[in-house]
Design a protein around this motif. Structure first.
Motif, PDB file in Angstrom:
ATOM      1  N   ALA A 129      30.080  40.777  45.849  1.00 14.23           N
ATOM      2  CA  ALA A 129      31.259  39.983  46.200  1.00 14.23           C
ATOM      3  C   ALA A 129      31.204  38.538  45.704  1.00 14.23           C
ATOM      4  N   ARG A 131      31.978  35.593  43.625  1.00  9.14           N
ATOM      5  CA  ARG A 131      33.097  35.462  42.705  1.00  9.14           C
ATOM      6  C   ARG A 131      32.825  34.415  41.637  1.00  9.14           C
ATOM      7  N   ARG A 164      31.529  38.703  40.287  1.00  8.63           N
ATOM      8  CA  ARG A 164      32.800  39.395  40.086  1.00  8.63           C
ATOM      9  C   ARG A 164      33.804  38.463  39.426  1.00  8.63           C
ATOM     10  N   PRO A 167      38.666  41.133  40.605  1.00  8.69           N
ATOM     11  CA  PRO A 167      38.660  41.976  41.803  1.00  8.69           C
ATOM     12  C   PRO A 167      39.722  43.073  41.766  1.00  8.69           C
ATOM     13  N   LYS A 171      35.154  48.622  40.873  1.00  7.86           N
ATOM     14  CA  LYS A 171      34.050  47.671  41.014  1.00  7.86           C
ATOM     15  C   LYS A 171      33.146  47.541  39.791  1.00  7.86           C
ATOM     16  N   TRP A 392      38.306  46.959  43.342  1.00  6.49           N
ATOM     17  CA  TRP A 392      37.262  46.413  44.214  1.00  6.49           C
ATOM     18  C   TRP A 392      37.859  45.806  45.479  1.00  6.49           C
ATOM     19  N   LYS A 393      39.009  45.103  45.334  1.00  8.07           N
ATOM     20  CA  LYS A 393      39.579  44.394  46.490  1.00  8.07           C
ATOM     21  C   LYS A 393      40.047  45.360  47.573  1.00  8.07           C
TER      22      LYS A 393
END
Lengths: 397, 373
Positions: A129, A131, A164, A167, A171, A392-393
């Motif tokens: 996660a 970012r 990441r 998102p 993933k 992914w989100k």
């Protein structure tokens, strides 16, 4: 350039030693000269510490230099740089990145660490996660997140980092790979105390860390694929050390058994012999793997060796604590320390017992490695997956 | 108290090209002649041997003479090659007197000074064994470990493997080792009902004075121990082959078999068991190759390498066969599927030439890890 053989390498070593006599040369200067002579890692390309020579000839160079009393680059202290960062930078880096990073990495002037695992992304690393968001005005990347289980973070000048960048895609496809400056003011390193009492690892908090786009490794969104190179090299280095008979965890318990007959019981004897047999067979399995590698037939045994050592280290160290009786109830020292080097068989039986618990977790849990063996080696079908085609989100967290 | 044992010189744990070729030849022969229902019918009849297969294996491929020098009509190869043959025979759970005649009896005779000009009988018998024309077995219980106390004296021996197929028995008496024609007067071979139908057992009785003395006592016992050591070391390769077949069969079945609308092999609970088994098979291969290489090299470490392989590989073969029966579900319990043949062979092999526990006791002395008191 013509192919190099052992004799050719030896003459280059002699020239290096003549031009830079170890007795009168500063250690760092010698290591830089060795790198520039292509004798750092001979299988690397010329100009980057190598000579495009067969990897097996490195042993010739190392032996000659050791015999001459030359300093080495203390490989155990910079294992992450040598074993993981370097092969990844070599394979995916730009010419400028290779030129900038490989030399101080190899000499040990710049220590590297690895910012991969997160509190919410262990076995499922691709769910990470942290970012990295592009600052459109400067083109830099702004990184926020938390990494964990980072050895050497408190010593490191640089880190390999995956974060990441998108998102909105599944993933595995939204991750990019960066080379992160650990002196950035947004990097905070805190020791992570573990069950042994010491802090071999760290937590790393990243708050608005700024990474120039020139320090992105590979293409945007290709980070997962690039990380596979890093992780493959990690497993090779975990399972790859050559051992003499009784060279691993079985050594201390066999010595205690021989030196202290008063501790022996029938039950312990049977269990010790079973573990001795398994340790010796596993050592031979590792030896067979090395013989296959030397013949250019890399076998799938590598993932197996790591599994076997994890279980054996745990069972053997558990037996040792039991063997020691009253002494097994004691522990050397619970003081929080931050060791620079990790030795699984170092310190006392209690430490070995506790540290070995990590062997089936670090570098891929035994459960994940069994899945890898089952699917990639035996060809068994994968479990049905619910995360493959989901952005992914939208994943459960 | 012994010092810590030294690390051995690097053994060659791989397979050579010649060994790979030999394996391909044996596998092709066994595949051509593999017929489970015919094998089951033969096994139940008490005569499990396929005569044509033995002729092709022993004489055609020359496998029976691998350990015999060329001047005695053999191949002049080594234990490394014989181990590869045994891996294949283990995979097929093949009924053939290879371990008993071509390894144990042959190695015993090689320990009786066959090159000596006065020993033309030994040389002649070795030549006959090397071509597979004759079969000899050592008249000792199959469970005898290489360092066991050897029974001498009484005329009867129980649990002798492949005696029903033997032309010659090697009989240990107080005054030496004798070669006895099975057909000669005073010899009886009474078949038993074995757990493993593919390796028949028999009670053997040999009344004196039948037979020809081929070695005097000190040589005789050393020769017998040499035969048993080679047998135990190479049995590990048979166990490796067995385990490998069991794992392959289990993987094949669990990939194809569907329950709950998915292949059962996709469940982690099963995958992990098969992956664990794979790791054991990979390890057994290293142990078995190490033993074969040490025997081939005549290494002083051979007794250690053999005890190590036997302490490990027997359990692996049994584990693999037991997992095969379980993960095949109901099919594994049937008579028609050959999994039970593998299980019975694996369990019998675990006892053959010394159990794993027995070999661990041997190791305990060899590596200086003695028990209490």
């Amino acid at each position: 350039m013509t192919a190099l053989d052992g004799a050719g390498l030896r003459s280059r070593v002699r020239r290096l030693l003549a031009d830079h006599p170890p007795a009168t040369t500063d250690r760092d200067d010698f290591l830089k000269a060795r790198f520039d002579a292509g004798l750092a890692w001979v299988h690397y390309p010329p100009g980057l510490g190598g000579l495009d020579a067969p990897r097996s000839l490195q042993a010739v160079v190392d032996a000659e230099l050791a015999a001459a009393g030359a300093p080495d680059n203390d490989p155990r202290r910079i294992g992450i740089g040598l074993g993981m960062a370097a092969p990844t930078i070599l394979r995916f880096g730009t010419p400028e990145q290779k030129e900038r990073f490989l030399r101080p990495l190899w000499t040990g002037e710049e220590v590297w660490c690895q910012l991969f695992s997160e509190p919410g992304a262990g076995s499922d690393l691709a769910a990470l996660a942290t970012r990295a968001v592009r600052d459109e005005s400067s083109g830099d990347w702004i990184v926020n997140g938390q990494k964990v289980w980072t050895s050497s973070a408190h010593l490191a000048r640089w880190a390999i980092l995956i974060a990441r960048t998108d998102p909105d895609v599944p993933k595995h496809r939204g991750i990019s790979y960066f080379l992160c400056d650990m002196t950035d003011p947004g990097v905070e390193v805190r020791p992570l105390r573990q069950i042994t009492g010491e802090a071999e690892f760290n937590e790393v908090f990243l708050t608005d860390v700024r990474i120039p786009d020139a320090h992105r490794l590979g293409e945007i969104g290709e980070g997962w694929k690039i990380a596979q190179t890093t992780l493959m090299n990690e497993r090779v280095s975990i399972g790859g050390a050559r051992l003499p008979r009784e060279g691993g965890m079985i050594g201390p318990v066999a010595r205690a058994w021989r030196e202290r007959p008063e501790l022996r019981t029938r039950d312990l004897h049977g269990r010790l012999l079973t573990l001795w047999v398994e340790a010796e067979v596993t050592r031979l399995t590792g030896e067979r793997l090395r013989q296959r590698l030397a013949q250019g037939q890399p076998g799938p045994e590598g993932s197996g060796i790591k599994l076997a050592f994890a279980r054996l280290n745990q069972e053997i160290s558990g037996l040792e604590v039991e063997l020691l009786g009253e002494e097994g109830l004691l522990y050397s020292d619970w003081t929080l320390r931050r060791p620079e080097l990790v030795d699984f068989t170092g310190r006392d039986a209690g430490y070995r017992y506790l540290r070995a618990k990590g062997n089936s977790i670090e570098g891929g849990t035994s459960e994940v490695l069994l899945n890898i063996v089952a699917e990639r080696v035996l060809g068994l079908p994968a479990e049905p997956r619910t995360d493959k085609d989901v952005a992914w989100k939208d994943l459960a967290r | 108290m012994s010092a810590r044992p030294p690390a051995d010189a690097s053994p060659d744990l791989l397979y050579s090209d010649t060994e790979d070729d030999l394996r391909a030849a044996v596998r092709s022969l066994l595949t051509d002649r593999a017929d489970v229902s015919a094998a089951l019918a033969r096994a139940e009849s008490g005569d499990p041997y396929d005569t044509g297969l033995w002729t092709s294996l022993a004489a055609g491929i020359g496998a029976a003479g691998l350990l015999v020098p060329q001047e005695l009509g053999g191949q002049g190869a080594s234990h490394r090659e014989a181990a590869v043959v045994l891996e294949e025979l283990g995979r097929g759970v093949t009924a053939a007197p290879y371990l008993t005649s071509s390894v144990v009896a042959t190695e015993t005779l090689l320990g009786c000074d066959p090159g000596n000009a006065a020993h033309t009988d030994i040389a002649g018998l070795l030549t006959a064994l090397a071509t597979g024309h004759r079969v000899a077995v050592l008249a000792l219980p199959l469970t005898t470990a290489p360092d066991a106390k050897l029974p001498v004296g009484g005329p009867g021996v129980t649990g002798v493997a492949d005696a029903v197929r033997a032309d010659v028995l090697l009989v240990l008496r107080e005054d030496g080792l004798y070669a006895v024609e099975t057909a000669s007067p005073g010899v009886t071979v009474d078949p038993l009902t074995p757990l493993d139908l593919t390796r028949p057992l028999a009670d053997v009785t040999v009344e004196e004075p039948a037979g020809l003395r081929i070695a005097a006592p000190p040589v005789a016992e050393a020769a017998v121990r040499r035969g048993l050591l080679a047998g135990a070391g190479l049995l590990a390769s048979e166990q490796l082959g067995l385990a490998e077949w069991c794992l392959e069969e289990t993987v094949r079945h669990t990939r194809a078999r569907h329950q709950f609308n998915r292949p059962v092999g996709s469940f982690q609970a099963l995958k992990h068991r098969m992956a664990q088994l794979w790791l054991e098979v990979v390890s057994a291969r290293a142990a078995a190759r190490n033993a074969a290489d040490a025997l081939a090299a005549g290494s002083p470490e051979a007794p250690l390498a053999v005890a190590l392989a036997q302490a490990y590989c027997g359990r692996v073969a049994v584990h693999a066969a037991e997992e095969c029966v379980q993960l095949l579900g109901g099919i594994g319990m049937t008579w028609e599927h050959p999994a039970h043949l593998a299980l019975k062979r694996a369990k019998s092999d675990e006892l053959a030439l010394g159990s794993p526990g027995r070999h661990k006791e041997t190791l305990s002395a060899l590596v200086g890890l003695p028990g209490p008191e």
